[in-house]
Design a protein around this motif. Structure first.
Motif, PDB file in Angstrom:
ATOM      1  N   PRO A   1       5.452   8.400  -1.074  1.00 27.85           N
ATOM      2  CA  PRO A   1       4.019   8.077  -1.200  1.00 27.85           C
ATOM      3  C   PRO A   1       3.423   8.584  -2.514  1.00 27.85           C
ATOM      4  O   PRO A   1       2.600   9.505  -2.535  1.00 27.85           O
ATOM      5  N   SER A  31       1.001  -0.852 -12.953  1.00 33.77           N
ATOM      6  CA  SER A  31       0.770  -1.068 -11.518  1.00 33.77           C
ATOM      7  C   SER A  31       1.292  -2.431 -11.072  1.00 33.77           C
ATOM      8  O   SER A  31       1.615  -2.622  -9.904  1.00 33.77           O
ATOM      9  N   THR A  52      -2.992   8.368   1.943  1.00 33.22           N
ATOM     10  CA  THR A  52      -2.511   8.899   0.682  1.00 33.22           C
ATOM     11  C   THR A  52      -3.606   8.710  -0.355  1.00 33.22           C
ATOM     12  O   THR A  52      -4.020   7.578  -0.606  1.00 33.22           O
ATOM     13  N   PRO A  71       1.424   7.269  -5.811  1.00 30.75           N
ATOM     14  CA  PRO A  71       0.774   6.183  -6.548  1.00 30.75           C
ATOM     15  C   PRO A  71       1.270   6.145  -7.997  1.00 30.75           C
ATOM     16  O   PRO A  71       1.596   7.187  -8.580  1.00 30.75           O
ATOM     17  N   ARG A  72       1.334   4.944  -8.557  1.00 28.69           N
ATOM     18  CA  ARG A  72       1.881   4.807  -9.905  1.00 28.69           C
ATOM     19  C   ARG A  72       1.044   5.551 -10.949  1.00 28.69           C
ATOM     20  O   ARG A  72       1.571   5.989 -11.969  1.00 28.69           O
ATOM     21  N   LEU A 103       9.013   6.229  -6.584  1.00 32.26           N
ATOM     22  CA  LEU A 103       7.937   5.326  -6.155  1.00 32.26           C
ATOM     23  C   LEU A 103       8.106   4.849  -4.712  1.00 32.26           C
ATOM     24  O   LEU A 103       7.183   4.261  -4.145  1.00 32.26           O
ATOM     25  N   SER A 104       9.280   5.091  -4.120  1.00 38.81           N
ATOM     26  CA  SER A 104       9.417   4.750  -2.698  1.00 38.81           C
ATOM     27  C   SER A 104       8.915   5.890  -1.810  1.00 38.81           C
ATOM     28  O   SER A 104       8.899   5.776  -0.589  1.00 38.81           O
ATOM     29  N   LYS A 143       0.841  -1.207   0.000  1.00 41.07           N
ATOM     30  CA  LYS A 143       0.000   0.000   0.000  1.00 41.07           C
ATOM     31  C   LYS A 143       0.875   1.257   0.000  1.00 41.07           C
ATOM     32  O   LYS A 143       1.909   1.296   0.672  1.00 41.07           O
ATOM     33  N   VAL A 144       0.432   2.242  -0.757  1.00 47.05           N
ATOM     34  CA  VAL A 144       1.206   3.491  -0.896  1.00 47.05           C
ATOM     35  C   VAL A 144       1.408   4.177   0.459  1.00 47.05           C
ATOM     36  O   VAL A 144       2.445   4.779   0.717  1.00 47.05           O
ATOM     37  N   ASP A 145       0.417   4.045   1.342  1.00 53.17           N
ATOM     38  CA  ASP A 145       0.479   4.700   2.647  1.00 53.17           C
ATOM     39  C   ASP A 145       1.723   4.331   3.461  1.00 53.17           C
ATOM     40  O   ASP A 145       2.229   5.139   4.233  1.00 53.17           O
ATOM     41  N   ARG A 185       4.595   4.099   2.583  1.00 58.29           N
ATOM     42  CA  ARG A 185       5.803   4.839   2.167  1.00 58.29           C
ATOM     43  C   ARG A 185       5.892   6.247   2.743  1.00 58.29           C
ATOM     44  O   ARG A 185       6.836   6.966   2.488  1.00 58.29           O
TER      45      ARG A 185
END
Lengths: 301, 311
Positions: free
Chosen positions: B108, B307, B8, B110-111, B105-106, A78-80, A82
């Protein structure tokens, strides 16, 4: 309630398909470990052992075939997750058209920072990595060590609780390497959790609280550095002001001898490097039925 | 240290614009605007072109303006299409090679934000480039029109005096001449070039998400662009044939093929504008919908592939 681990990797398996979908290569095989908040953890292993894949899985850059990774309890996919992590990849090349300051600001903005907060934080991290003098210079003109340091600055810009550093001193000269080592020690003092991969075992030994040795995708050894490098079936006696003649009698007389300070007794240590070689190269030799290399030292290893 | 628990969002316009701005600056500092010098040189060169006076003086002016517009618009189209394909094809492989993709991408991010930001950066660059060139084209056309109009008026007056032309002929001739100058149709044609470039850039982005080489992306995207020039006619032909033969599979395949290869037939209106024809006002809406649909479909497909991409 126990504190949420900074990093939690459970039974991580990662398979890659071979060319044209033929065959499966298992890069990581059932790796499990945790990193506590504030800890500096070193993952060491030979090239192709699965270190970077483990890091990438933790960052959500590759999807685990099975198993789970979490950062401060949040699922890594999940993006969160990061929001709380800063990453410095091996040999990073950032956008050459940007200056050092612009680079830090760009990554800060990606983390949602802006205005006075971003300006303040940019100043802080540029100070921390000692790049104030080169802040307006484009990255195309930066040395390898400077690029590593600006990489650290971008990793720290949003003030994350966890830093993941992949070979932070790769290709850096000894002075630059020492600066980065000192920086990691500073971060440790400030309470950052650091997850580090390095080939420089001496450096890992200097900065890490705990280490894991990964070989052919398997975590072969893991634990506190002090425990790992101690040899259980040997005892060492540390003396101060001992004369050569005293050393001859030491076995029987040490405790009764006057003028000799008995400083320490405990388990003698091997080096992390020796442990690493024993767990990787020598295991390979045994598996290949090659002759066992006999060490000349007298350790029971 | 940050300990706040914020969600996010899946998509953030602000983050998209940050990535788009960075992409725009990146490409701009790669000196792509040197292409404008080529455009200026073409503009200067075509200004020296003189037509042999085989046609009557009444039609020389329109021909000269056509000769002026045609290569300049050609260069603009070339700029837009080349940049749409090459710049987009470079973006993801370059970021991957330099490992900047890892650091982005590390965070927050999103792709989807990353993909839209990159595409938007290229589109802003094309838009800015085309706008600058359009302003130059308009300026050249305007000043050339002034001198041509003066000599044309003298020639037309003479023809009226000699009773070879009526006043209505003169009015019609003047209208015809002015249609080759700075018109709203010309501005609409420039916007159509931008929309065409947007479609091909989105297609190049889609190809680059699964391609492992920039060259492959450039070749495939260029091929799709050329096929797209006549795919509409091909589809109509196959639809007619398959309907006559009552072949439903071919009917569906013929309809689907224009998704894979975008149909650029409506964009040929730009050539009509070069020839002095007006740009049909309702066509802008059609082109906007067409560009929006193609760009949207390609972007969604890119997201699906990207993704799950192992970086």
């Amino acid at each position: 309630m126990s504190e949420t681990p900074a990093v939690q990797i459970s039974s991580l398996v990662k398979d890659f398909r071979g060319s044209f979908g033929r065959g499966i290569i298992r890069a990581v095989d059932g790796v499990t470990f945790e990193i506590a908040p504030g800890e500096v953890y070193g993952l060491i292993g030979p090239n192709g052992s699965g270190k970077s894949t483990t890091m990438k899985a933790l960052l959500g850059l590759v999807a685990p075939t099975s198993g789970k990774c979490a950062i401060f309890g949040k699922d890594s996919t999940k993006v969160d997750s990061r929001r709380d992590v800063g990453f410095l990849p091996e040999n990073p090349y950032f956008y050459k058209h940007l200056s050092g300051e612009e680079t830090v600001r760009f990554y800060g903005k990606l983390c949602g920072m802006r205005g006075a907060e971003l300006r303040k934080r940019t100043e802080e991290v540029l100070d921390l990595v000692d790049l104030q003098a080169a802040r307006r210079r484009r990255l195309g003109g930066y040395s390898k060590g400077m690029l590593q340091r600006i990489g650290l600055a971008q990793a720290m810009v949003q003030d994350p609780r966890l830093l993941i550093l992949d070979e932070p001193t790769a290709g850096v000269d000894p002075i630059g390497s020492r600066q980065i080592r000192d920086l990691i020690l500073t971060l440790k003092k400030r309470g950052f959790t650091v997850f580090l991969c390095s080939h420089l075992l001496e450096q890992v030994q200097e900065v890490c609280d705990r280490v894991g040795i990964i070989h052919q995708g398997v975590l072969v050894k893991e634990g506190r550095l002090d425990d790992l490098i101690s040899i259980e079936d040997q005892t060492e006696i540390v003396l101060r002001n001992a004369t050569p003649s005293l050393l001859e009698k030491i076995r029987n007389l040490a405790e009764n001898e006057e003028g000799v300070e008995f400083v320490h007794t405990g388990h003698p240590r091997t080096t992390l490097e020796r442990l690493f070689l024993r767990e990787t190269v020598q295991k390979d030799s045994q598996e290949d039925h090659a002759p066992v290399v006999v060490s000349t030292d007298n350790e029971n290893s | 240290m940050s300990t706040d628990i914020q969600q996010t969002p899946l998509f953030s316009l602000r983050r998209v614009f940050i990535i788009a701005g960075n992409t725009f600056t990146h490409l701009m500092r790669m000196k792509v605007f040197y292409f404008l010098l080529v455009f200026v040189m073409v503009a200067i060169a075509v200004n020296f072109l003189k037509l042999p006076h085989t046609a009557g003086p009444e039609s020389v002016g329109a021909e000269e303006l056509r000769m002026l517009k045609s290569p300049m618009i050609g260069v603009m189209k070339l700029f837009a299409i080349i940049l749409a394909i090459v710049a987009t094809a470079l973006l993801i492989p370059r970021d991957l090679e330099d490992r900047t993709l890892y650091t982005i991408l590390s965070k927050p991010v999103p792709r989807l934000d990353y993909l839209i930001g990159k595409l938007l950066g290229v589109l802003i660059l094309i838009f800015v480039g085309l706008t600058v060139m359009t302003v130059l084209l308009d300026a050249v056309l305007y000043f050339r029109m002034q001198s041509i109009l003066e000599s044309w008026t003298q020639a037309a007056d003479m023809l009226v005096l000699q009773e070879q032309w009526t006043d209505a002929d003169r009015t019609e001739g003047r209208r015809e001449l002015l249609s080759h100058g700075v018109t709203w149709s010309l501005q609409a044609a420039m916007f159509a070039i931008f929309l065409e470039a947007a479609i091909i850039a989105a297609l190049a982005l889609l190809v680059s998400t699964f391609s492992s080489s920039t060259l492959f992306t450039v070749v495939i995207s260029s091929l799709c662009y050329f096929i797209g020039q006549f795919i509409g006619d091909g589809r109509d032909h196959w639809l007619r044939e398959s309907r006559m033969a009552d072949d439903q599979v071919t009917v569906i395949a013929s309809k689907l093929i224009v998704v894979v290869f975008p149909d650029f037939r409506p964009f040929k209106a730009v050539d009509e504008v070069v020839a002095g024809q007006p740009f049909p006002p309702d066509l802008i809406g059609t082109l906007l919908i067409s560009a929006g649909l193609y760009t949207g479909i390609y972007l969604v497909l890119s997201w699906f592939i990207f993704s799950d991409k192992e970086i």
